[in-house]
Design a protein around this motif. Structure first.
Motif, PDB file in Angstrom:
ATOM      1  N   GLY A 160       0.815  -1.212   0.000  1.00 50.63           N
ATOM      2  CA  GLY A 160       0.000   0.000   0.000  1.00 50.63           C
ATOM      3  C   GLY A 160       0.844   1.256   0.000  1.00 50.63           C
ATOM      4  O   GLY A 160       0.512   2.240  -0.677  1.00 50.63           O
ATOM      5  N   GLU A 161       1.920   1.248   0.773  1.00 47.88           N
ATOM      6  CA  GLU A 161       2.801   2.420   0.823  1.00 47.88           C
ATOM      7  C   GLU A 161       3.477   2.657  -0.513  1.00 47.88           C
ATOM      8  O   GLU A 161       3.732   3.803  -0.894  1.00 47.88           O
ATOM      9  N   LEU A 162       3.771   1.587  -1.246  1.00 48.26           N
ATOM     10  CA  LEU A 162       4.368   1.737  -2.569  1.00 48.26           C
ATOM     11  C   LEU A 162       3.407   2.461  -3.505  1.00 48.26           C
ATOM     12  O   LEU A 162       3.798   3.381  -4.229  1.00 48.26           O
ATOM     13  N   GLU A 163       2.143   2.070  -3.480  1.00 48.59           N
ATOM     14  CA  GLU A 163       1.138   2.713  -4.330  1.00 48.59           C
ATOM     15  C   GLU A 163       1.051   4.203  -3.998  1.00 48.59           C
ATOM     16  O   GLU A 163       1.033   5.059  -4.896  1.00 48.59           O
ATOM     17  N   GLU A 164       0.982   4.512  -2.710  1.00 46.07           N
ATOM     18  CA  GLU A 164       0.887   5.911  -2.281  1.00 46.07           C
ATOM     19  C   GLU A 164       2.148   6.682  -2.656  1.00 46.07           C
ATOM     20  O   GLU A 164       2.082   7.845  -3.080  1.00 46.07           O
ATOM     21  N   GLY A 165       3.301   6.032  -2.485  1.00 54.43           N
ATOM     22  CA  GLY A 165       4.564   6.697  -2.794  1.00 54.43           C
ATOM     23  C   GLY A 165       4.692   7.030  -4.272  1.00 54.43           C
ATOM     24  O   GLY A 165       5.114   8.139  -4.644  1.00 54.43           O
ATOM     25  N   ILE A 166       4.328   6.085  -5.136  1.00 55.52           N
ATOM     26  CA  ILE A 166       4.397   6.327  -6.580  1.00 55.52           C
ATOM     27  C   ILE A 166       3.419   7.422  -6.979  1.00 55.52           C
ATOM     28  O   ILE A 166       3.735   8.309  -7.785  1.00 55.52           O
ATOM     29  N   ASP A 167       2.218   7.382  -6.389  1.00 54.47           N
ATOM     30  CA  ASP A 167       1.212   8.396  -6.703  1.00 54.47           C
ATOM     31  C   ASP A 167       1.707   9.789  -6.310  1.00 54.47           C
ATOM     32  O   ASP A 167       1.543  10.759  -7.060  1.00 54.47           O
ATOM     33  N   SER A 168       2.333   9.881  -5.140  1.00 53.91           N
ATOM     34  CA  SER A 168       2.888  11.162  -4.695  1.00 53.91           C
ATOM     35  C   SER A 168       4.036  11.601  -5.605  1.00 53.91           C
ATOM     36  O   SER A 168       4.149  12.783  -5.955  1.00 53.91           O
ATOM     37  N   TYR A 169       4.863  10.659  -5.980  1.00 49.30           N
ATOM     38  CA  TYR A 169       6.000  10.929  -6.877  1.00 49.30           C
ATOM     39  C   TYR A 169       5.501  11.524  -8.194  1.00 49.30           C
ATOM     40  O   TYR A 169       6.080  12.475  -8.729  1.00 49.30           O
ATOM     41  N   LEU A 170       4.409  10.963  -8.712  1.00 50.86           N
ATOM     42  CA  LEU A 170       3.878  11.409 -10.005  1.00 50.86           C
ATOM     43  C   LEU A 170       3.039  12.683  -9.897  1.00 50.86           C
ATOM     44  O   LEU A 170       2.569  13.203 -10.912  1.00 50.86           O
ATOM     45  N   SER A 171       2.864  13.188  -8.668  1.00 51.59           N
ATOM     46  CA  SER A 171       2.102  14.421  -8.473  1.00 51.59           C
ATOM     47  C   SER A 171       2.966  15.664  -8.626  1.00 51.59           C
ATOM     48  O   SER A 171       2.452  16.791  -8.571  1.00 51.59           O
ATOM     49  N   GLN A 172       4.271  15.470  -8.794  1.00 56.24           N
ATOM     50  CA  GLN A 172       5.171  16.610  -8.954  1.00 56.24           C
ATOM     51  C   GLN A 172       4.836  17.383 -10.235  1.00 56.24           C
ATOM     52  O   GLN A 172       4.414  16.809 -11.232  1.00 56.24           O
ATOM     53  N   LYS A 173       5.042  18.691 -10.182  1.00 56.49           N
ATOM     54  CA  LYS A 173       4.742  19.529 -11.350  1.00 56.49           C
ATOM     55  C   LYS A 173       5.638  19.201 -12.527  1.00 56.49           C
ATOM     56  O   LYS A 173       5.191  19.173 -13.676  1.00 56.49           O
ATOM     57  N   VAL A 174       6.909  18.963 -12.246  1.00 52.29           N
ATOM     58  CA  VAL A 174       7.857  18.606 -13.308  1.00 52.29           C
ATOM     59  C   VAL A 174       8.347  17.186 -13.040  1.00 52.29           C
ATOM     60  O   VAL A 174       8.927  16.910 -11.993  1.00 52.29           O
ATOM     61  N   LEU A 175       8.105  16.309 -14.014  1.00 51.83           N
ATOM     62  CA  LEU A 175       8.449  14.900 -13.833  1.00 51.83           C
ATOM     63  C   LEU A 175       9.739  14.544 -14.572  1.00 51.83           C
ATOM     64  O   LEU A 175      10.105  15.213 -15.550  1.00 51.83           O
ATOM     65  N   PRO A 176      10.424  13.496 -14.145  1.00 50.06           N
ATOM     66  CA  PRO A 176      11.612  13.027 -14.865  1.00 50.06           C
ATOM     67  C   PRO A 176      11.212  12.508 -16.242  1.00 50.06           C
ATOM     68  O   PRO A 176      10.052  12.152 -16.469  1.00 50.06           O
TER      69      PRO A 176
END
Length: 339
Positions: A231-247
């Motif tokens: 569950g934490e992985l799902e939340e972490g990836i979702d938060s990661y992808l919420s950044q304004k500028v993505l890799p």
């Protein structure tokens, strides 16, 4: 140094030397997790010094092999471990040996299993997957009278199948750089536990070092390494992808993480590989089905090599190959743009 004597020592001699009861010695031999750590160590030292072998095991050893090979594995449910076990099982089955798996979650689990197996010799050989032995465990293993092989860790004096995780991380970076990626990211599950090889950390170090050589610094917000639950992985990836500028690209420390990253990114309308190119590690069977580019570490082959080493050790009390290294290579698929 072990005592040299013609006397056949008994459980009572061990108990006397360790300053415990014979019942405690018996529990150390058969259920070490039920005995306090200080008493276990005293008993273990007495067994070592007296060169004690339990009577039943001595008789069995003289009679025949158990025809069993033990495998100690953390993260046992991970697909990468299952594929490695498949390689081990394939070799053992061809020689009519049984595979016995000991799954560990803590350093204490590892110590207890090693004490149990070395003291009672319930297996003819032992393979340790992604295990980094501490001094106490290594001391016990040095007393083992059966072949021991480490996979992913290189330990002096034992058989080993090395996986160049650092090199694998560099290969992932080199590949992404070669297809034009200049703003990379990294996501991984921390594996830096007291009893396991820090594979994720090694892959990350190889990854960032290559980009640093090219003059590219990966910002902290593009790196996420954590010891997480599903569950934490799902939340972490979702938060990661919420950044304004993505890799423009992400290297995941395993194919399982990469698959979840792709699914969550797609649910947010982020296109793979147009918006973000994704590469995993392990090249498990699933990777081909979902079109995931991955760094292959030849999982099944590493299991085959380990099994062959210990079987040759059982048969000849030695092995022609003491150390082997499996190759790592990038297998390119659609997640990074291959059609």
């Amino acid at each position: 140094m072990k005592a040299v004597s013609n006397k056949i020592n008994t459980i009572y001699d061990v108990a006397k030397k360790a300053g415990v009861s014979p019942a405690t010695v018996s529990r150390v031999l058969n259920a070490p997790d039920t005995v306090a750590a200080d008493k276990r160590m005293r008993v273990q030292n007495a067994i070592h010094e007296l060169n004690f072998v339990p009577k039943a095991e001595a008789v069995a050893k003289a009679r025949s092999l158990y025809r069993k090979v033990g495998v100690v594995a953390p993260f046992f449910t991970e697909p990468s471990f299952m594929e490695r076990l498949r390689g081990i099982a394939k070799v053992l089955a061809s020689k009519h040996f049984e595979l016995v798996v000991y799954s560990i979650d803590t350093s204490e689990d590892l110590s207890n299993y090693i004490q149990l197996l070395v003291n009672t010799r319930r297996v003819d050989a032992l393979i340790l997957l992604c295990v980094k032995p501490e001094k106490e465990v290594l001391s016990i293993l040095n007393d083992a009278d059966f072949p021991v092989c480490f996979v992913e860790a290189v330990v002096e004096g034992f058989y080993s199948v090395a996986v160049p995780n650092l090199s694998g991380g560099k290969k992932a970076a080199e590949y992404l750089y070669s297809i034009g990626c200049r703003h990379p990211g990294f996501i991984g599950q921390s594996s830096d536990k007291g009893y396991s090889v820090g594979a994720t950390e090694e892959r990350y170090q190889g990854f960032i070092s290559y980009f640093e050589e090219q003059g590219i610094q990966i910002p902290d917000n593009y790196v996420w390494i954590k010891d997480f639950t599903s569950g934490e992985l799902e939340e972490g990836i979702d938060s990661y992808l919420s950044q304004k500028v993505l890799p423009d690209s992400v290297f995941c420390s395993s194919d399982v993480i990469a698959a979840r990253f792709i699914r969550i990114a797609s649910s947010r309308g982020i296109k793979i590989p147009e918006d973000i190119k994704v590469i995993g590690f392990d090249n498990i069977d699933m990777s081909e089905h979902i079109g995931l580019t991955s760094v292959s570490q030849n999982l099944e082959e590493s299991g085959v090599l380990a099994a062959r080493m210990v079987l040759e050790g059982i048969e000849n009390n030695s092995s022609a190959i003491l150390n082997a290294t499996v190759p790592v290579e990038v297998v390119e698929r659609s997640s990074t743009g291959k059609k």
